[in-house]
Design a protein around this motif. Structure first.
Motif, PDB file in Angstrom:
ATOM      1  N   ARG A 172       0.826  -1.204   0.000  1.00 17.99           N
ATOM      2  CA  ARG A 172       0.000   0.000   0.000  1.00 17.99           C
ATOM      3  C   ARG A 172       0.861   1.255   0.000  1.00 17.99           C
ATOM      4  NH1 ARG A 172      -4.614   0.217   4.420  1.00 17.99           N
ATOM      5  NH2 ARG A 172      -5.161  -1.632   3.203  1.00 17.99           N
ATOM      6  N   GLU A 173       1.949   1.241   0.776  1.00 17.67           N
ATOM      7  CA  GLU A 173       2.814   2.420   0.874  1.00 17.67           C
ATOM      8  C   GLU A 173       3.467   2.739  -0.465  1.00 17.67           C
ATOM      9  OE1 GLU A 173       6.564   3.807   3.650  1.00 17.67           O
ATOM     10  OE2 GLU A 173       6.533   1.781   2.816  1.00 17.67           O
ATOM     11  N   ILE A 174       4.031   1.723  -1.114  1.00 20.15           N
ATOM     12  CA  ILE A 174       4.718   1.943  -2.385  1.00 20.15           C
ATOM     13  C   ILE A 174       3.734   2.343  -3.469  1.00 20.15           C
ATOM     14  CG2 ILE A 174       6.034   0.784  -4.201  1.00 20.15           C
ATOM     15  CD1 ILE A 174       7.474  -0.779  -2.015  1.00 20.15           C
ATOM     16  N   TYR A 175       2.590   1.681  -3.509  1.00 21.46           N
ATOM     17  CA  TYR A 175       1.604   2.022  -4.532  1.00 21.46           C
ATOM     18  C   TYR A 175       1.088   3.449  -4.356  1.00 21.46           C
ATOM     19  CZ  TYR A 175      -2.594   2.476  -7.221  1.00 21.46           C
ATOM     20  OH  TYR A 175      -3.535   2.960  -8.087  1.00 21.46           O
ATOM     21  N   ARG A 176       0.896   3.880  -3.122  1.00 26.83           N
ATOM     22  CA  ARG A 176       0.412   5.233  -2.884  1.00 26.83           C
ATOM     23  C   ARG A 176       1.366   6.277  -3.481  1.00 26.83           C
ATOM     24  NH1 ARG A 176      -1.526   5.844   3.222  1.00 26.83           N
ATOM     25  NH2 ARG A 176      -0.693   3.772   3.074  1.00 26.83           N
ATOM     26  N   LEU A 177       2.662   6.057  -3.295  1.00 26.43           N
ATOM     27  CA  LEU A 177       3.649   6.968  -3.864  1.00 26.43           C
ATOM     28  C   LEU A 177       3.608   6.921  -5.386  1.00 26.43           C
ATOM     29  CD1 LEU A 177       6.034   8.926  -3.404  1.00 26.43           C
ATOM     30  CD2 LEU A 177       7.543   6.918  -3.428  1.00 26.43           C
ATOM     31  N   TYR A 178       3.506   5.729  -5.947  1.00 26.35           N
ATOM     32  CA  TYR A 178       3.421   5.560  -7.398  1.00 26.35           C
ATOM     33  C   TYR A 178       2.208   6.308  -7.965  1.00 26.35           C
ATOM     34  CZ  TYR A 178       2.556   3.122 -11.842  1.00 26.35           C
ATOM     35  OH  TYR A 178       2.319   2.810 -13.164  1.00 26.35           O
ATOM     36  N   ALA A 179       1.056   6.141  -7.330  1.00 27.83           N
ATOM     37  CA  ALA A 179      -0.163   6.781  -7.821  1.00 27.83           C
ATOM     38  C   ALA A 179      -0.052   8.307  -7.775  1.00 27.83           C
ATOM     39  CB  ALA A 179      -1.362   6.311  -7.007  1.00 27.83           C
ATOM     40  N   ARG A 180       0.526   8.848  -6.698  1.00 31.68           N
ATOM     41  CA  ARG A 180       0.724  10.297  -6.610  1.00 31.68           C
ATOM     42  C   ARG A 180       1.638  10.783  -7.730  1.00 31.68           C
ATOM     43  NH1 ARG A 180       3.484  12.002  -1.673  1.00 31.68           N
ATOM     44  NH2 ARG A 180       3.247  14.062  -2.616  1.00 31.68           N
ATOM     45  N   TYR A 181       2.683  10.037  -7.977  1.00 34.19           N
ATOM     46  CA  TYR A 181       3.650  10.410  -9.011  1.00 34.19           C
ATOM     47  C   TYR A 181       2.985  10.423 -10.393  1.00 34.19           C
ATOM     48  CZ  TYR A 181       7.684  10.035 -12.131  1.00 34.19           C
ATOM     49  OH  TYR A 181       8.593  10.229 -13.136  1.00 34.19           O
ATOM     50  N   ILE A 182       2.256   9.363 -10.720  1.00 32.17           N
ATOM     51  CA  ILE A 182       1.592   9.293 -12.025  1.00 32.17           C
ATOM     52  C   ILE A 182       0.549  10.400 -12.141  1.00 32.17           C
ATOM     53  CG2 ILE A 182       0.139   7.896 -13.541  1.00 32.17           C
ATOM     54  CD1 ILE A 182       3.046   6.949 -13.376  1.00 32.17           C
ATOM     55  N   ASP A 183      -0.247  10.611 -11.111  1.00 34.30           N
ATOM     56  CA  ASP A 183      -1.289  11.632 -11.145  1.00 34.30           C
ATOM     57  C   ASP A 183      -0.711  13.015 -11.417  1.00 34.30           C
ATOM     58  OD1 ASP A 183      -3.427   9.929 -10.735  1.00 34.30           O
ATOM     59  OD2 ASP A 183      -3.424  10.177  -8.558  1.00 34.30           O
ATOM     60  N   GLN A 184       0.400  13.347 -10.766  1.00 33.28           N
ATOM     61  CA  GLN A 184       0.930  14.702 -10.846  1.00 33.28           C
ATOM     62  C   GLN A 184       1.952  14.899 -11.960  1.00 33.28           C
ATOM     63  OE1 GLN A 184       1.920  16.704  -7.127  1.00 33.28           O
ATOM     64  NE2 GLN A 184       0.781  15.177  -5.962  1.00 33.28           N
ATOM     65  N   ARG A 185       2.647  13.852 -12.358  1.00 32.51           N
ATOM     66  CA  ARG A 185       3.700  13.995 -13.357  1.00 32.51           C
ATOM     67  C   ARG A 185       3.332  13.461 -14.725  1.00 32.51           C
ATOM     68  NH1 ARG A 185       9.009  15.312 -12.047  1.00 32.51           N
ATOM     69  NH2 ARG A 185       9.027  16.548 -10.133  1.00 32.51           N
ATOM     70  N   HIS A 186       2.410  12.521 -14.796  1.00 36.04           N
ATOM     71  CA  HIS A 186       2.116  11.864 -16.071  1.00 36.04           C
ATOM     72  C   HIS A 186       0.610  11.739 -16.306  1.00 36.04           C
ATOM     73  CE1 HIS A 186       6.325  10.949 -16.762  1.00 36.04           C
ATOM     74  NE2 HIS A 186       6.399  10.560 -15.499  1.00 36.04           N
ATOM     75  N   GLY A 187      -0.110  12.812 -15.963  1.00 37.42           N
ATOM     76  CA  GLY A 187      -1.558  12.796 -16.136  1.00 37.42           C
ATOM     77  C   GLY A 187      -2.011  12.716 -17.581  1.00 37.42           C
TER      78      GLY A 187
END
Length: 240
Positions: A104-119
């Motif tokens: 959950r911790e790693i995925y949360r960081l991944y999702a934030r990164y994709i949302d903000q950097r690769h929308g």
């Protein structure tokens, strides 16, 4: 399997290129039914293939060879002044090697990164299934290298495959609110250092594309070798 001539490949239909506007792209995949292992993966990496999930691929575009496989010659790498400053800036971080799996911790960081950097990219919107299908693999020797601050907050993850002649930088994601740290560059510098510690000659970077800013940055890591006409050759221009 050691005879590469026995491998079967499939080529995708042409589709809009993700890197060069107005171009058409196609991808060559190793037959998904092929039994793959780390040894064959290493052989194909030397031929310019990359891993995405359980699949091995390389660009195979009609009339275009802009995507050039790149790798750093680790033993001869010398960090530049800006690299040394960045390493110092991140000297408070600790790095742990963790299994390549969903948490959950790693995925949360991944999702934030994709949302903000690769929308606007192919990986948006992120999902748990997409995360697992893209980054993990049953047959590759994959590790998640996790970078944490003094408060044990996860700031970056470098997804790294171990090959027989080097490490492969599969993907890195990081806290998009920590821009001043240069976490992506710091992770790549760490992977170069890790390759050296392991006595491995190369860090594979994926594809260098001169005309695409988000892919041309790789030429700043010298000495860089590029795969042209079936041979790895030293790339002498730093491209910035």
């Amino acid at each position: 399997m050691s005879d590469l001539s026995e491998l079967r490949f499939f080529r995708t239909p042409a589709h809009p290129c993700s890197y060069l506007e107005g171009r058409q792209a196609a991808t060559l995949f190793v037959d998904p039914q092929t039994p793959l292992d780390a040894r064959l993966y290493s052989e194909l990496s030397r031929l310019g293939f990359r891993r995405s999930g359980d699949y091995l691929y390389r660009p195979h575009c009609e009339g275009c060879q802009a995507c050039i496989p790149a790798r750093v010659r680790v033993a001869d790498f010398r960090p530049r002044r800006r690299h040394r400053r960045l390493i110092k800036r991140n000297s408070d971080l600790t790095v742990s090697e963790e299994p390549a799996r969903y948490t959950r911790e790693i995925y949360r960081l991944y999702a934030r990164y994709i949302d903000q950097r690769h929308g606007d990219g192919d990986m948006f919107p992120p999902s748990e299934e997409q995360f697992t299908g893209f980054l993990t693999c049953d047959w590759a020797d994959t590790r998640f290298h996790c970078f944490r601050d003094a408060d044990d907050t996860l700031l970056a993850v470098a997804v790294t495959d171990h090959l027989d002649d080097g490490l492969s930088a599969v993907y890195t994601f990081f806290d998009p609110d920590q821009e001043a740290r240069g976490l992506g560059v710091n992770a790549l510098l760490w992977q170069i250092q890790a390759s050296h510690r392991l006595g491995l000659p190369y860090l594979y970077l994926g594809y260098w594309i001169r005309q695409c800013q988000k892919m041309s940055y790789k030429s700043q890591y010298q000495p860089l070798e590029l795969l042209r006409d079936g041979r790895w050759r030293l790339h002498t221009s730093d491209g910035g």
